[in-house]
Structures are given as C-alpha cells and as structure tokens.
Design a protein around this motif. Structure first.
Motif, PDB file in Angstrom:
ATOM      1  N   GLU A  35       0.835  -1.201   0.000  1.00  0.00           N
ATOM      2  CA  GLU A  35       0.000   0.000   0.000  1.00  0.00           C
ATOM      3  C   GLU A  35       0.874   1.258   0.000  1.00  0.00           C
ATOM      4  O   GLU A  35       1.416   1.645   1.042  1.00  0.00           O
ATOM      5  CB  GLU A  35      -0.911  -0.019   1.229  1.00  0.00           C
ATOM      6  CG  GLU A  35      -1.819  -1.252   1.257  1.00  0.00           C
ATOM      7  CD  GLU A  35      -2.479  -1.465   2.605  1.00  0.00           C
ATOM      8  OE1 GLU A  35      -3.613  -0.986   2.788  1.00  0.00           O
ATOM      9  OE2 GLU A  35      -1.854  -2.107   3.470  1.00  0.00           O
ATOM     10  N   PRO A  36       1.037   1.914  -1.143  1.00  0.00           N
ATOM     11  CA  PRO A  36       1.894   3.104  -1.212  1.00  0.00           C
ATOM     12  C   PRO A  36       1.511   4.187  -0.214  1.00  0.00           C
ATOM     13  O   PRO A  36       2.383   4.898   0.312  1.00  0.00           O
ATOM     14  CB  PRO A  36       1.716   3.577  -2.659  1.00  0.00           C
ATOM     15  CG  PRO A  36       1.370   2.335  -3.414  1.00  0.00           C
ATOM     16  CD  PRO A  36       0.530   1.535  -2.478  1.00  0.00           C
ATOM     17  N   ASP A  43       5.751   7.543   9.963  1.00  0.00           N
ATOM     18  CA  ASP A  43       6.381   6.548  10.822  1.00  0.00           C
ATOM     19  C   ASP A  43       6.860   5.323  10.041  1.00  0.00           C
ATOM     20  O   ASP A  43       7.133   4.274  10.632  1.00  0.00           O
ATOM     21  CB  ASP A  43       5.438   6.117  11.955  1.00  0.00           C
ATOM     22  CG  ASP A  43       4.080   5.633  11.455  1.00  0.00           C
ATOM     23  OD1 ASP A  43       3.782   5.830  10.269  1.00  0.00           O
ATOM     24  OD2 ASP A  43       3.309   5.077  12.270  1.00  0.00           O
ATOM     25  N   THR A  44       6.978   5.435   8.715  1.00  0.00           N
ATOM     26  CA  THR A  44       7.492   4.339   7.902  1.00  0.00           C
ATOM     27  C   THR A  44       8.767   4.781   7.197  1.00  0.00           C
ATOM     28  O   THR A  44       9.031   5.969   7.032  1.00  0.00           O
ATOM     29  CB  THR A  44       6.459   3.884   6.857  1.00  0.00           C
ATOM     30  OG1 THR A  44       6.155   4.980   5.985  1.00  0.00           O
ATOM     31  CG2 THR A  44       5.177   3.416   7.531  1.00  0.00           C
ATOM     32  N   ARG A 170       9.639  -9.553  -9.206  1.00  0.00           N
ATOM     33  CA  ARG A 170      10.393  -8.787  -8.220  1.00  0.00           C
ATOM     34  C   ARG A 170       9.476  -7.834  -7.474  1.00  0.00           C
ATOM     35  O   ARG A 170       8.527  -7.285  -8.043  1.00  0.00           O
ATOM     36  CB  ARG A 170      11.509  -7.991  -8.903  1.00  0.00           C
ATOM     37  CG  ARG A 170      12.544  -8.852  -9.617  1.00  0.00           C
ATOM     38  CD  ARG A 170      13.683  -8.005 -10.134  1.00  0.00           C
ATOM     39  NE  ARG A 170      14.367  -7.323  -9.032  1.00  0.00           N
ATOM     40  CZ  ARG A 170      15.410  -6.495  -9.216  1.00  0.00           C
ATOM     41  NH1 ARG A 170      15.853  -6.254 -10.439  1.00  0.00           N
ATOM     42  NH2 ARG A 170      15.976  -5.911  -8.185  1.00  0.00           N
ATOM     43  N   LEU A 171       9.802  -7.611  -6.228  1.00  0.00           N
ATOM     44  CA  LEU A 171       9.089  -6.616  -5.437  1.00  0.00           C
ATOM     45  C   LEU A 171       9.654  -5.239  -5.744  1.00  0.00           C
ATOM     46  O   LEU A 171      10.820  -5.099  -6.119  1.00  0.00           O
ATOM     47  CB  LEU A 171       9.244  -6.930  -3.944  1.00  0.00           C
ATOM     48  CG  LEU A 171       8.619  -8.250  -3.493  1.00  0.00           C
ATOM     49  CD1 LEU A 171       8.952  -8.525  -2.038  1.00  0.00           C
ATOM     50  CD2 LEU A 171       7.116  -8.228  -3.686  1.00  0.00           C
ATOM     51  N   PRO A 172       8.865  -4.182  -5.593  1.00  0.00           N
ATOM     52  CA  PRO A 172       9.357  -2.836  -5.907  1.00  0.00           C
ATOM     53  C   PRO A 172      10.465  -2.393  -4.970  1.00  0.00           C
ATOM     54  O   PRO A 172      10.507  -2.784  -3.791  1.00  0.00           O
ATOM     55  CB  PRO A 172       8.112  -1.960  -5.743  1.00  0.00           C
ATOM     56  CG  PRO A 172       7.216  -2.726  -4.835  1.00  0.00           C
ATOM     57  CD  PRO A 172       7.461  -4.175  -5.155  1.00  0.00           C
ATOM     58  N   LEU A 177       8.312   3.267  -4.125  1.00  0.00           N
ATOM     59  CA  LEU A 177       7.242   3.574  -3.180  1.00  0.00           C
ATOM     60  C   LEU A 177       7.335   5.001  -2.665  1.00  0.00           C
ATOM     61  O   LEU A 177       6.587   5.398  -1.772  1.00  0.00           O
ATOM     62  CB  LEU A 177       7.294   2.591  -2.002  1.00  0.00           C
ATOM     63  CG  LEU A 177       7.051   1.123  -2.345  1.00  0.00           C
ATOM     64  CD1 LEU A 177       7.230   0.257  -1.111  1.00  0.00           C
ATOM     65  CD2 LEU A 177       5.658   0.929  -2.934  1.00  0.00           C
ATOM     66  N   GLY A 178       8.254   5.768  -3.231  1.00  0.00           N
ATOM     67  CA  GLY A 178       8.410   7.164  -2.822  1.00  0.00           C
ATOM     68  C   GLY A 178       9.170   7.345  -1.530  1.00  0.00           C
ATOM     69  O   GLY A 178       9.142   8.431  -0.930  1.00  0.00           O
TER      70      GLY A 178
END
Length: 504
Positions: A35-36, A43-44, A170-172, A177-178
């Motif tokens: 979830e972008p 806090d991420t 592949r995962l981003p 994800l900015g």
C-alpha cells in the motif's frame, strides 16, 4: 468447484503458528497488498520496507512449497482485494486481527465496510493475546496465559493450487514507493532463515547473562534476543517463541533466570500492545490531557537530536548506532526519548515519529505507549528524567561505545570523554569538529522537573490519573509494575526499575 478463501496477510508473514492459515483450509488465495499510502506515512521508512520485502520473499517461497504462491499486489487495499474477489468469485476472506497505527485502523474499517457492502464475509482471527473490545484489564493476564497454552496452530501439509501465474518476479524498490534514501548498513535481515537462526542462537548461547547485559549498548547487542523485528512483522509468533523458550534446557548456571526474565518481556509485549488496542488515540494525543500543549516545536533541537549532533556524546553515540543498525537496546531507547522530551523539551509526537522510522522493529503498540511513558505524559508512571552523562559512565565506563560512534572526540582524554566540555583542550574540538551541548543539562533537567511535578500537583490531575490506571494498568505482578502501582503515581517520587526492563 467452490471458490477459494482469500487469506489476507498483513503483519503476519509466516506459515508456522498462523491461526488464520490453519482455519482457512487448503483452497486459499494468499494475498499481500503493498500500500503506497501506508509507506508515505511519517512513521514508515525504506529500512522497514527492505526488511518487509525480504520477509515477503521468504513467505512467497514457503507458500509456493505448499502448492500456492503468495499473490502480491500494489495499490489501495480495498481496490485490490475487490478485484481479486471479483476475479475468483470469492465470498469469504480471513485475516489476523491487527493492532497497528491509526492509518491501518482506518484502512481496516474501510475494508470492513467494503466487505459488508459486497457480500464478502470477513473473519479476523487473533494471532496473539491482545483482545478486541476488552471491557476490563481484570483477568487479562489469565487470558494471555490460556492463549499461550493452546499450543501452535497447525500448518497445512499442502495447499490446492488456485493461481500460480500472473505473479510479479520482483518486489518494488523503496524508491518506487516514494521512500527517501535510508542507508542502514547493519540492519538485521528479514528472511525466515535469519529469524529462526536468531531465535536459535539466543536460546542456545546468547542469552547467557541476559538480565545483566541487556542494559548496555555494548553487551545488549548480543545478549538481547534481537527477535523484536521478527515479532513486529509476524515472521515469528510470540507463541512460537514461547514454546521454543519452554523447551530450552535449563541446566546451565543462570539460564533459568535468563529465560524467566525473557518470558516476562514477551508478556509485556502483549500488555503494551493492548494499551493501543484499548486507546488508539494514544498515538496522537497525550494519555493524560493535562500535558497537551506543554512542549512546542524547535526545528534546530530536533535536527541536532535526530542527527546525533547534540553535543552530549553518549546520546549522540546511541542515535548514530540506531541509525546504522535499526535497533537499540531498550534502556538507551528510553534515554533518547527522555532526553528529547525533558532536556530538549520537544513534543513526543515529533520525536516519536523520528524513532519509529529508525526502528526496523517498529511496533506501534509498544512504541507509542513507551514514547508517552518516557515523556511523562501518561500521568500514571513515575517521571524518569535520565542523566545522559551518568548513563554514559554507567553503561560505557571505558568509552568504547562513544569512541566507535563519535570519532570526532579522538583528541579528548578518557577522563573527559563523557563530558568533553570539561577537557583542557575542549576549545580545539567543541564548536569545530564536534558541537557544544545544545542545552545546559542541569538547567534543562531542573526546568523539566519543576514543570512536570508542578503539573501533577494541580487540582484534578490525580483523579484523571486514577481513571487512566483503572483502564490501562496491568493487574499481573511483574508484567508492568510501574503501571500496577500507578494509582499512587501522581505522588510517587521514587523511580521504578521495572520501567527500564522491557528488552526484546
């Protein structure tokens, strides 16, 4: 053929002791949604995403080994879950209950509304002892004990293939994800093999001297379990860890004491997460409302603290170590928060977000409860204003930790390392290679003490504190003694050492 059950993974990235997986049956569609919007929160961080991506890769491989790989989608959870339910004609969805931050709480409410509106039955299953809609803390510890004693949920031997194509290779990357660049060269790896190796090494060798060694950043790095990031993301379950602890041989001298102490900290983990479950607003509002508006913003002080440039060597060493590793032992976490709140007089919401991003093991329930506790805003815990110089002498008496993380003090003699402003050659170092202290430590501590204790003497403060204690204080001895005695906390002046012992 019947439609599969959609199993929605969130912070439960494992197949062992996974109650939702055990209940879902063999015909499932296992889904994780990246979830972008979540990863844009204050806090991420990129280090957390890197750890999560490694855990997802392990989970995908383990599910594939059972017969059905993990389906990974990127986007809004409601939209992505809706698309999958329509495509596979799904009418049943199952997931674990999550006690996350305010954003995930709001997202789950949206998912619940969507499910009800579209005829999808969504079942949420507890994965730990935290209880939804808890009316009273009375008997909570007994409920937790019963949950642990249930034993682990069974892992299915095989899953029926439902969707084995249309899977991303592949995962981003974090930047997709900015997320801002976030080098963390020494962070722990998030894969399942690393989690199990960490658990095994702790229970077979590293826990020796656990109780004595956890307080110092020098010895705590090895002596602490280092399981916290795996528990936070659900790579390991508390019940899985507790069972492993119970089956560990206790013949070695001191081993039983170490294991008993560790078990208490596992219980404390659920205890603190329960606080956020019962009071989601504590992420954003002072638990005791009398503290609102007490501290204001100060961009310069905040930056100095976050960058490890406060001019107080032990504080800066701890912050720099955290930045490089994503982890720090609990006593030093508490000191960093106390220093920010009392000496620098910064609001806990700003500083708490900085620490949340740095922690690979960020667990909202533990984090925000502890941030408020160490800032004195709960109203029910003893004020703990750490002396950072004394902590340095106590926990790093030879200055080895400071030497490693604050190399600018190379020319300062050992006798002055904790207080370089007292060194004869201070003028050649301070203000040049290393900053002078941003505050006068003694004056700042006195100001904080006078304000905080003055607040507690105000009319009505104690009544509110007692109401908070009734709702949040533990009823179990040794689970949170600082809270259990909190009916007296409005007047108690002696610090309780139990506040300093929550080390995983």
């Amino acid at each position: 053929m019947s439609a599969p059950v959609l199993l929605w993974f969130k912070r439960d990235l494992r197949i062992t002791d996974h109650p939702a997986l055990a209940q879902a049956g063999a015909r499932i569609l296992p889904v994780y949604v990246i979830e972008p919007e979540y990863w844009a929160l204050p806090d991420t961080s990129a280090r957390q995403w890197a750890f999560t991506a490694e855990a997802l890769e392990s989970l995908r491989a383990e599910l594939a080994g059972l017969g059905q790989p993990l389906i990974i989608r990127k986007g809004d959870a409601v939209a992505e879950l809706g698309r999958l339910c329509r495509r596979f004609k799904i009418t049943q969805m199952i997931s674990h209950e999550e006690t996350g931050n305010a954003w995930t709480y709001a997202r789950d409410r949206r998912v619940g509304a969507w499910a009800r509106a579209n005829g999808v039955a969504w079942q949420e299953v507890p994965q730990c002892a935290v209880m939804r809609r808890l009316r009273s803390r009375d008997g909570w510890q007994g409920g937790r004990t019963a949950f642990i004693r249930q034993g682990q949920a069974m892992t299915p031997e095989a899953l029926e293939p439902v969707c084995t194509s249309d899977l991303p290779d592949r995962l981003p990357e974090a930047r997709a994800l900015g997320l801002a660049p976030d080098p963390c060269a020494h962070r722990q790896r998030g894969n399942h093999a690393a989690a199990r190796a960490t658990l095994d090494s702790f229970l077979t060798s590293r826990a020796e001297g656990y109780r004595a060694k956890m307080s110092s950043p020098l010895t705590g790095e090895r002596a602490c379990s280092r399981l916290s990031p795996y528990l936070a993301l659900g790579v390991l379950s508390v019940r899985e860890v507790e069972l492993a602890r119970q089956t560990t041989p206790m013949e070695r001298p001191g081993w039983k004491a170490s294991m008993t102490s560790f078990a208490k900290r596992l219980a404390w983990r659920d205890h603190f997460i329960q606080k956020l479950e019962d009071e989601p607003a504590l992420e954003h509002r002072c638990l005791h409302h009398a503290h609102e508006g007490l501290r204001g913003p100060d961009a310069a002080r905040l930056a100095a603290w976050a960058d490890g440039q406060t001019g107080v060597p032990f504080v800066d060493a701890c912050m720099r170590y955290l930045t490089a590793t994503g982890w720090l032992n609990f006593r030093m976490r508490a000191m960093l928060m106390s220093f920010a709140s009392y000496h620098l007089w910064l609001d806990w919401r700003e500083t708490g977000a900085v620490l949340a991003r740095r922690f690979t093991d960020y667990e909202p329930g533990i984090h925000w409860s502890q941030v408020q506790m160490q800032s004195g805003t709960t109203g029910i815990n003893t004020l703990r204003i750490y002396n950072p110089v004394k902590q340095g002498y106590d926990q790093d008496p030879e200055g080895r930790f400071i030497r490693a993380w604050v190399p600018e003090l190379k020319g300062i003699a050992p006798a002055h390392l904790q207080e370089p402003w007292t060194a004869p050659n201070a003028g050649a170092v301070l203000g040049k290679r290393y900053p002078e202290p941003v505050v006068d430590l003694a004056q700042a501590a006195k100001h904080a003490r006078d304000v905080m204790w003055g607040l507690r003497k105000q009319t009505g403060f104690g009544d509110t504190a007692r109401a908070i204690a009734v709702k949040h204080a533990s009823r179990a001895r040794d689970t949170d003694r600082s809270s259990a005695g909190s009916k007296r906390a409005a007047t108690r002046k002696r610090p309780d050492p139990a506040q300093l012992s929550f080390d995983l």
